[in-house]
Design a protein around this motif. Structure first.
Motif, PDB file in Angstrom:
ATOM      1  N   ILE A   1      41.449  45.599  -9.729  1.00  0.00           N
ATOM      2  CA  ILE A   1      42.395  44.728 -10.397  1.00  0.00           C
ATOM      3  C   ILE A   1      43.305  43.972  -9.322  1.00  0.00           C
ATOM      4  O   ILE A   1      43.543  44.558  -8.447  1.00  0.00           O
ATOM      5  N   CYS A   2      43.786  42.879  -9.598  1.00  0.00           N
ATOM      6  CA  CYS A   2      44.691  42.087  -8.837  1.00  0.00           C
ATOM      7  C   CYS A   2      46.030  42.893  -8.700  1.00  0.00           C
ATOM      8  O   CYS A   2      46.743  43.128  -7.805  1.00  0.00           O
ATOM      9  N   GLY A   3      46.416  43.241 -10.043  1.00  0.00           N
ATOM     10  CA  GLY A   3      47.712  44.148  -9.788  1.00  0.00           C
ATOM     11  C   GLY A   3      49.099  43.324 -10.115  1.00  0.00           C
ATOM     12  O   GLY A   3      49.989  43.688 -10.409  1.00  0.00           O
ATOM     13  N   ASP A   4      48.984  42.073  -9.867  1.00  0.00           N
ATOM     14  CA  ASP A   4      50.156  41.063  -9.791  1.00  0.00           C
ATOM     15  C   ASP A   4      49.385  39.713 -10.227  1.00  0.00           C
ATOM     16  O   ASP A   4      49.743  38.791  -9.480  1.00  0.00           O
ATOM     17  N   CYS A   5      48.852  39.646 -11.390  1.00  0.00           N
ATOM     18  CA  CYS A   5      48.084  38.751 -11.764  1.00  0.00           C
ATOM     19  C   CYS A   5      48.937  37.421 -12.497  1.00  0.00           C
ATOM     20  O   CYS A   5      48.702  37.444 -13.875  1.00  0.00           O
ATOM     21  N   HIS A   6      49.716  37.088 -11.707  1.00  0.00           N
ATOM     22  CA  HIS A   6      50.564  35.695 -12.485  1.00  0.00           C
ATOM     23  C   HIS A   6      50.012  34.564 -12.007  1.00  0.00           C
ATOM     24  O   HIS A   6      48.940  34.541 -11.123  1.00  0.00           O
ATOM     25  N   VAL A   7      50.407  33.558 -12.657  1.00  0.00           N
ATOM     26  CA  VAL A   7      49.921  32.089 -12.453  1.00  0.00           C
ATOM     27  C   VAL A   7      49.901  31.602 -10.854  1.00  0.00           C
ATOM     28  O   VAL A   7      48.768  31.112 -10.486  1.00  0.00           O
ATOM     29  N   GLY A   8      51.055  32.111 -10.183  1.00  0.00           N
ATOM     30  CA  GLY A   8      51.042  31.638  -9.025  1.00  0.00           C
ATOM     31  C   GLY A   8      49.939  32.159  -8.041  1.00  0.00           C
ATOM     32  O   GLY A   8      49.859  31.974  -6.650  1.00  0.00           O
ATOM     33  N   ASN A   9      49.357  33.214  -8.329  1.00  0.00           N
ATOM     34  CA  ASN A   9      48.742  34.370  -7.466  1.00  0.00           C
ATOM     35  C   ASN A   9      47.142  33.720  -7.792  1.00  0.00           C
ATOM     36  O   ASN A   9      46.335  34.528  -7.436  1.00  0.00           O
ATOM     37  N   LEU A  10      46.865  32.401  -8.568  1.00  0.00           N
ATOM     38  CA  LEU A  10      45.596  31.916  -8.476  1.00  0.00           C
ATOM     39  C   LEU A  10      45.699  30.698  -7.953  1.00  0.00           C
ATOM     40  O   LEU A  10      46.575  30.051  -7.684  1.00  0.00           O
ATOM     41  N   GLY A  11      44.392  30.109  -7.284  1.00  0.00           N
ATOM     42  CA  GLY A  11      44.484  28.681  -6.637  1.00  0.00           C
ATOM     43  C   GLY A  11      43.081  28.409  -6.124  1.00  0.00           C
ATOM     44  O   GLY A  11      42.428  29.454  -6.128  1.00  0.00           O
TER      45      GLY A  11
ATOM     46  N   ALA B   1      35.076  28.973   0.535  1.00  0.00           N
ATOM     47  CA  ALA B   1      34.261  29.824   0.800  1.00  0.00           C
ATOM     48  C   ALA B   1      33.483  29.262   2.314  1.00  0.00           C
ATOM     49  O   ALA B   1      33.905  28.034   2.646  1.00  0.00           O
ATOM     50  N   ALA B   2      32.928  30.278   2.753  1.00  0.00           N
ATOM     51  CA  ALA B   2      32.464  30.225   4.051  1.00  0.00           C
ATOM     52  C   ALA B   2      31.544  28.651   4.185  1.00  0.00           C
ATOM     53  O   ALA B   2      31.254  28.134   5.295  1.00  0.00           O
ATOM     54  N   ASP B   3      30.798  28.679   3.084  1.00  0.00           N
ATOM     55  CA  ASP B   3      29.996  27.693   2.914  1.00  0.00           C
ATOM     56  C   ASP B   3      30.432  26.032   2.784  1.00  0.00           C
ATOM     57  O   ASP B   3      29.939  25.185   2.484  1.00  0.00           O
ATOM     58  N   GLY B   4      31.753  26.090   2.499  1.00  0.00           N
ATOM     59  CA  GLY B   4      32.606  24.897   2.488  1.00  0.00           C
ATOM     60  C   GLY B   4      33.030  24.726   0.902  1.00  0.00           C
ATOM     61  O   GLY B   4      33.687  23.685   0.634  1.00  0.00           O
ATOM     62  N   THR B   5      32.212  25.648  -0.259  1.00  0.00           N
ATOM     63  CA  THR B   5      32.404  25.248  -1.590  1.00  0.00           C
ATOM     64  C   THR B   5      34.010  25.639  -1.797  1.00  0.00           C
ATOM     65  O   THR B   5      34.499  26.529  -1.212  1.00  0.00           O
ATOM     66  N   VAL B   6      34.720  24.806  -2.842  1.00  0.00           N
ATOM     67  CA  VAL B   6      35.934  25.389  -3.200  1.00  0.00           C
ATOM     68  C   VAL B   6      36.017  25.668  -4.630  1.00  0.00           C
ATOM     69  O   VAL B   6      35.507  24.787  -5.479  1.00  0.00           O
ATOM     70  N   GLN B   7      36.607  26.931  -5.151  1.00  0.00           N
ATOM     71  CA  GLN B   7      36.527  27.159  -6.498  1.00  0.00           C
ATOM     72  C   GLN B   7      38.028  27.838  -6.768  1.00  0.00           C
ATOM     73  O   GLN B   7      38.713  28.240  -5.812  1.00  0.00           O
ATOM     74  N   LEU B   8      38.475  27.725  -8.001  1.00  0.00           N
ATOM     75  CA  LEU B   8      39.652  28.551  -8.579  1.00  0.00           C
ATOM     76  C   LEU B   8      39.376  29.898  -8.433  1.00  0.00           C
ATOM     77  O   LEU B   8      38.325  30.521  -9.118  1.00  0.00           O
ATOM     78  N   HIS B   9      40.403  30.652  -7.649  1.00  0.00           N
ATOM     79  CA  HIS B   9      40.177  32.160  -7.527  1.00  0.00           C
ATOM     80  C   HIS B   9      41.253  32.893  -7.661  1.00  0.00           C
ATOM     81  O   HIS B   9      42.463  32.214  -7.306  1.00  0.00           O
ATOM     82  N   LEU B  10      41.401  34.282  -7.786  1.00  0.00           N
ATOM     83  CA  LEU B  10      42.841  35.051  -7.462  1.00  0.00           C
ATOM     84  C   LEU B  10      42.737  35.085  -5.896  1.00  0.00           C
ATOM     85  O   LEU B  10      41.717  34.992  -5.109  1.00  0.00           O
ATOM     86  N   ARG B  11      43.974  35.094  -5.379  1.00  0.00           N
ATOM     87  CA  ARG B  11      44.254  34.852  -4.114  1.00  0.00           C
ATOM     88  C   ARG B  11      45.183  35.621  -3.293  1.00  0.00           C
ATOM     89  O   ARG B  11      45.632  35.370  -2.218  1.00  0.00           O
ATOM     90  N   ASP B  12      45.683  36.629  -4.163  1.00  0.00           N
ATOM     91  CA  ASP B  12      46.660  37.572  -3.619  1.00  0.00           C
ATOM     92  C   ASP B  12      46.699  39.052  -3.972  1.00  0.00           C
ATOM     93  O   ASP B  12      46.267  39.134  -5.232  1.00  0.00           O
ATOM     94  N   PHE B  13      46.466  39.826  -3.063  1.00  0.00           N
ATOM     95  CA  PHE B  13      46.234  41.230  -3.225  1.00  0.00           C
ATOM     96  C   PHE B  13      46.888  42.258  -2.911  1.00  0.00           C
ATOM     97  O   PHE B  13      46.391  43.444  -2.893  1.00  0.00           O
ATOM     98  N   ASP B  14      48.086  41.988  -2.573  1.00  0.00           N
ATOM     99  CA  ASP B  14      48.880  42.923  -2.181  1.00  0.00           C
ATOM    100  C   ASP B  14      49.089  44.199  -3.346  1.00  0.00           C
ATOM    101  O   ASP B  14      49.498  45.392  -2.766  1.00  0.00           O
ATOM    102  N   GLN B  15      48.982  44.028  -4.455  1.00  0.00           N
ATOM    103  CA  GLN B  15      48.933  45.055  -5.490  1.00  0.00           C
ATOM    104  C   GLN B  15      47.811  45.603  -5.899  1.00  0.00           C
ATOM    105  O   GLN B  15      47.855  46.227  -7.000  1.00  0.00           O
TER     106      GLN B  15
END
Length: 399
Positions: A65-75, A79-93
């Motif tokens: 799990i993300c562990g700190d799943c607030h709105v600011g930790n998505l965005g 990807a390596a192939d250049g595609t851009v999607q909304l994902h979870l982006r912070d994994f400290d927790q």
């Protein structure tokens, strides 16, 4: 190579005197709004969670799990192939724990954003109901094409796709000589820190992994062009955080070095996870957001665990300063869908079915939202509101 003396004459703290300024900046950021306080206070969330009897919340499967799943930790994430999607982006927790914790944390964040936007309580009720519906849709393939994106997500993805290296350099105020400017966000580093950074990046394998090059040019070692301590987020207090500009295979790249520490989020007992916190973060990122986890490496640095990633121009934080009434419900549904997608990819079909049945059981008659989610968010909003006011009082007294 040391920085020229003139670069050290900025109004920035010396490397051995960062802590007081970091404390002050953290307190100021968290005093700006209840939403900012929620985003910066993971500890209070889990203090409340630890006080609950375990049977009051659904027990989900053992997944990362993300562990700190607030709105600011998505965005947006590239990807390596250049595609851009909304994902979870912070994994400290990140940890192997109960996916319910991510849902409640997201619900709290959305409810705080709604209150900060002066939306009526009935909107929050609808947001929580549709949040679970959006999460559920992620467990059935083929919904990405027909799931309408809210305006704030469309705008963020559109901005990300148009960005280039020049955009990234402009955002970070990197000058024509490609130096990292010292000032509010970047502070000087010590000779010891600089030497350790140069020694670490002498290994081409680090840049090879981060940049996705299959065959490294071992005749060309990465060159550290510049480096600075990076003041970023509320979690920087007392931790190592650096921005590093390197040249590798003829290209300039901006890298983020961040210290990994023990997670506050509770893990399931008797599950196998890396003991090294940097490796834990890397494994969690690779499981939840492969597009980002595949661009990260874990290392030891100055006797601490750190993880490194390249800052891509398309990687952005989802910013919701004002949540509009006409977009609030769709935003909640879509963000929960993104979280559900990260959870569902770790489950087989049987586990998905069992988990959804458990998650959606016994909805409240009036709202259709499970009582555990509604009660949790209401109690947390009240707890954080009191905590926020007390934080502001102490901050004002210290002025």
């Amino acid at each position: 190579m040391e920085k020229p003396p003139s670069r050290l004459l900025n109004n920035t703290p010396a490397p051995d005197n960062r802590r007081p300024t970091l404390i002050r900046r953290r307190d100021m950021k968290m005093a700006r709004s209840p939403h900012a306080y929620v985003r910066g206070n993971t500890a209070q969330y889990y203090d409340w969670l630890h006080s609950l009897p375990g049977q009051r919340l659904p027990r989900g499967p053992e997944i990362w799990i993300c562990g700190d799943c607030h709105v600011g930790n998505l965005g947006p994430v590239a990807a390596a192939d250049g595609t851009v999607q909304l994902h979870l982006r912070d994994f400290d927790q990140t940890t192997i724990g109960n996916p319910t914790h991510d849902l409640i944390r997201l619900g709290l964040s959305l409810a705080s954003a709604a209150r900060g936007s002066s939306l009526p309580g009935i909107v929050t009720s609808h947001m929580l109901q549709h949040m679970l519906l959006g999460y559920q849709r992620a467990f059935f393939p083929g919904h990405e094409e027909i799931f309408a994106k809210p305006a704030v997500v469309k705008a963020s993805l559109r901005e990300a796709q148009l960005r280039s290296w020049k955009s990234l350099a402009r955002d970070r105020a990197i000058d024509g000589r490609h130096a990292i400017p010292l000032g509010k966000n970047f502070w000087p580093i010590s000779p010891t820190e600089r030497a350790a950074i140069e020694e670490m990046f002498a290994d081409p394998a680090i840049l090879t992994t981060i940049t996705g090059n299959d065959v490294p040019d071992t005749t060309q070692r990465p060159a550290v062009v510049d480096a600075a301590y990076w003041v970023k987020g509320c979690s920087s207090l007392g931790l190592l955080r650096y921005a590093v500009l390197v040249e590798f295979n003829g290209k300039r790249r901006l890298l983020d070095i961040k210290e990994a520490v023990a997670a506050t989020s509770p893990r399931y007992p008797r599950v196998s996870m890396p003991r090294d916190n940097a490796k834990r973060v890397l494994q969690g990122a690779s499981s939840l957001t492969p597009a980002l986890g595949g661009r990260m490496v874990a290392r030891r640095f100055m006797e601490r665990g750190i993880f490194i990633r390249e800052l891509m121009p398309q990687d952005l934080k989802l910013e919701i300063e004002q949540l509009r009434m006409e977009d609030a419900v769709l935003t909640a549904s879509y963000l929960a869908y993104v979280v559900g997608r990260a959870h569902a990819r770790q489950m087989d079909a049987g586990t998905r079915s069992i988990w959804l049945t458990e998650l959606l059981a016994n909805p409240a008659k009036s709202t259709g939202t499970p009582q555990w989610l509604w009660n949790s968010v209401v109690q947390l909003v009240a707890s954080h509101e009191a905590g926020y006011l007390e934080h502001c009082r102490k901050y004002a007294q210290s002025e």
